[in-house]
Write a protein that holds these residues in place. Sequence first.
Motif, short mmCIF file in Angstrom:
data_model
loop_
_atom_site.label_atom_id
_atom_site.label_comp_id
_atom_site.label_asym_id
_atom_site.label_seq_id
_atom_site.Cartn_x
_atom_site.Cartn_y
_atom_site.Cartn_z
N PHE B 42 -23.12 4.04 -27.50
CA PHE B 42 -23.53 3.49 -28.80
C PHE B 42 -22.31 3.23 -29.68
CE2 PHE B 42 -27.30 5.50 -27.22
CZ PHE B 42 -28.31 4.63 -27.62
N PHE B 43 -22.33 2.09 -30.36
CA PHE B 43 -21.28 1.73 -31.31
C PHE B 43 -21.94 1.04 -32.50
CE2 PHE B 43 -19.29 1.44 -27.09
CZ PHE B 43 -18.30 2.40 -27.25
N ALA B 44 -21.25 1.06 -33.65
CA ALA B 44 -21.81 0.37 -34.81
C ALA B 44 -20.73 -0.41 -35.54
CB ALA B 44 -22.45 1.39 -35.75
N LEU B 45 -21.11 -1.63 -35.94
CA LEU B 45 -20.22 -2.51 -36.71
C LEU B 45 -21.02 -3.10 -37.86
CD1 LEU B 45 -18.65 -4.78 -33.88
CD2 LEU B 45 -17.64 -2.72 -34.89
N THR B 93 -16.01 -0.83 -38.56
CA THR B 93 -16.76 0.06 -37.67
C THR B 93 -17.47 1.14 -38.47
OG1 THR B 93 -14.92 1.60 -37.40
CG2 THR B 93 -15.05 -0.21 -35.82
N HIS B 94 -18.47 1.75 -37.86
CA HIS B 94 -19.14 2.93 -38.43
C HIS B 94 -19.31 3.92 -37.30
CE1 HIS B 94 -20.23 0.66 -42.10
NE2 HIS B 94 -20.33 -0.35 -41.25
N LYS B 95 -19.23 5.18 -37.66
CA LYS B 95 -19.39 6.22 -36.65
C LYS B 95 -20.86 6.34 -36.24
CE LYS B 95 -18.83 11.14 -36.04
NZ LYS B 95 -18.33 12.38 -36.58
N VAL B 96 -21.09 6.45 -34.94
CA VAL B 96 -22.45 6.68 -34.47
C VAL B 96 -22.38 7.71 -33.33
CG1 VAL B 96 -22.37 4.63 -32.99
CG2 VAL B 96 -24.57 5.52 -33.67
N ALA B 97 -23.34 8.57 -33.26
CA ALA B 97 -23.31 9.61 -32.24
C ALA B 97 -24.73 9.93 -31.79
CB ALA B 97 -22.66 10.87 -32.82
N VAL B 98 -24.85 10.43 -30.57
CA VAL B 98 -26.16 10.90 -30.14
C VAL B 98 -26.18 12.41 -30.33
CG1 VAL B 98 -27.81 11.05 -28.24
CG2 VAL B 98 -26.37 9.01 -28.49
N TYR B 106 -23.41 7.15 -39.10
CA TYR B 106 -22.73 7.62 -40.32
C TYR B 106 -22.20 6.41 -41.08
CZ TYR B 106 -23.07 12.23 -38.24
OH TYR B 106 -23.55 13.39 -37.69
N PRO B 107 -23.03 5.84 -41.94
CA PRO B 107 -22.64 4.59 -42.61
C PRO B 107 -21.39 4.80 -43.46
CG PRO B 107 -24.97 5.08 -42.97
CD PRO B 107 -24.35 6.31 -42.40
N GLY B 108 -20.43 3.90 -43.29
CA GLY B 108 -19.22 3.98 -44.10
C GLY B 108 -18.15 4.91 -43.53
N VAL B 109 -18.47 5.63 -42.44
CA VAL B 109 -17.47 6.48 -41.80
C VAL B 109 -16.90 5.73 -40.60
CG1 VAL B 109 -17.05 8.68 -40.63
CG2 VAL B 109 -18.75 8.54 -42.49
N ASP B 110 -15.59 5.51 -40.58
CA ASP B 110 -14.99 4.76 -39.47
C ASP B 110 -15.28 5.44 -38.13
OD1 ASP B 110 -13.90 2.99 -41.22
OD2 ASP B 110 -11.89 3.89 -41.21
N ALA B 111 -15.48 4.62 -37.11
CA ALA B 111 -15.60 5.18 -35.77
C ALA B 111 -14.27 5.83 -35.41
CB ALA B 111 -15.94 4.07 -34.79
N ASP B 112 -14.32 6.88 -34.60
CA ASP B 112 -13.09 7.58 -34.24
C ASP B 112 -12.09 6.64 -33.58
OD1 ASP B 112 -14.39 9.73 -35.17
OD2 ASP B 112 -14.89 10.58 -33.20
N ASP B 113 -12.60 5.73 -32.73
CA ASP B 113 -11.71 4.81 -32.04
C ASP B 113 -10.98 3.90 -33.02
OD1 ASP B 113 -12.15 5.27 -29.14
OD2 ASP B 113 -14.22 4.97 -29.80
#
Lengths: 410, 119
Positions: B42-45, B93-98, B106-113
Amino acid sequence: MSSNLDAPRRIVILGGGVAAFSAASELRTRGYDGALTLLSPEGLPYDRPPLSKGYLLGTEDAAKIALVPEAWYAEHAVDVLAERAVALRPSEASVELGDGGLLSADRVLIATGARPRPLAVPGGELALTLRDRADADALRDALAPGARVVVVGAGLIGAEVTSAAVGFGAEVTLIDPIDPPLVPAVGEALARRLHAMHGQHGVRTIASIPVEISASDGGGARLLRLADGSAVAADAVVAGIGIVPDAALAAAAGIEVDDGVLVDASGATSNPTVFAAGDVSRLRRPDGTLTRRAEHWEAAVRSGQAAAAGMLGEPPPAFGAPWFWLDRYGVHVEAVGTLDGRFGGRVILREADGVPQAAFLLADDGHLLGAAAVDLPLLIRAARRIMDRGLTPDPAALADPSVPPRKLVP
Amino acid sequence: MSEGIDVGSPDEIEEGTAKVVEPEDSGFDEPIAVFRTESGCFFALNDTCTHEEASLAEGWIEGDTVECPLHSSSFNLRTGKVLCLPATVDARTHKVAVEEGRVVLYPGVDADDAARTAD
Ligand SMILES: Cc1cc2nc3c(=O)[nH]c(=O)nc-3n(C[C@H](O)[C@H](O)[C@H](O)COP(=O)(O)OP(=O)(O)OC[C@H]3O[C@@H](n4cnc5c(N)ncnc54)[C@H](O)[C@@H]3O)c2cc1C
Ligand code: FES
């Protein structure tokens, strides 16, 4: 090819279109760290497709259509000079500017694009044309509510201008001898569907050609006499009847030109230090035959990238099937490969409620030669992958509107 | 803003597709596309392409990229990096996790990558 030349240290690119920009960007991506100058008479490079779409309609401004933010040029050490080249001097490793000054260049890329084909009838110069931002600004002023606008040429640009004029509430007449246009680009069925949209939006279409345009009074009104004997009055005439490559500089420098600057797959011209890309260029195949000029946005990007490789003496990247899009009356059309069935192949249509949504051209051996679709962008992305991977799709699945695009690509 | 929001169970988003989370549900000022790749990640943009107005959720998702449905710019789903013209600006990007069987955005939190590769 250029292997006996020294590696370039001073590259000058003529042009500020997407071919010029793509070449500059690709040169830096490939690690070229010498001097890099863009001669772009209109200033910072901008994108042309919006000129007949959002920019013409006024929903996008000049800043929005810039190819990249201004800071990019400093970050990539690309000098942009708002100047026009007036001569190439390859034997002196330089380019001549309008004020007589010389700019030294050990490689030159000609990316000067094209100019609208003039309407070659008496009074033809009274017609507006559309190629650059200033043209779009002038045209926007002419497309007023209630204005009688006559568009000559129902191809890509003429049809988009017609659609924009309708959007402005103008009273539009569209003249083209070919009914429907664009058959080789999108196939007969979609060409008919698209051309019929003009009438559905209140545009009068006439299958003829103008033979004379006159200023019918002291004001701005025009009168067009047509080959079928009829006449049409207009407040503004717009011609979109094709383009002529801007190849004069190359020809004057003794470089081989034939309806475009002749290049190989890496953009090399008949002069080893001069390259060409974009709408100004025309590809000569290794067997000596000439291709049709591409005249589409993606082709300009790719040829700019290929020329960047060529100037560095590197092989050009391999590109897949060519692709283009057009927009009119709120629909988005894309095509990949060719729909030109004159050389064989069979057409498969995907229809919904009897209306063609997409067309595919299949070769006799089952390979896909091309596809076009209205408002089905994923179908074209699927077709592109089918072509680039050399797959043989199931014709029944192509035709079946219930098969999602992703299922077409195993 | 670091509060995660529940986007649903993983199988609500088919592989190779995306789901759009609207501002009223995320509290973020733009729609966010939550992508599920064919390999199940999963990824979010930000959903709106940085070129014009297309929804990236309607694009072609393959490997860890999404190709815009309008003019075919591609974006890296992990980092948001734009890979080809006409877009020239990276996607946010936005952080997303299962977490505990739910897809959490996590809206507004950059993905770790994105943080790792930002230069
Ligand atoms: C209105 C419009 C709409 C379009 N819509 C689409 C579309 O929907 N889809 C699609 O696929 N394609 C579309 N195209 C086609 C696409 O935009 C062109 O193929 C592309 O712009 C070609 O790029 P280019 O860099 O070769 O040339 P251009 O973009 O024409 O750039 C040429 C540049 O050279 C400069 N120049 C000229 N002479 C000199 C000189 N002597 N010295 C220095 N510089 C010089 C010019 O100022 C200009 O900056 C459209 C084109 C137009 C005009
Ligand atoms: S809107 Fe995405 S590439 Fe143009």
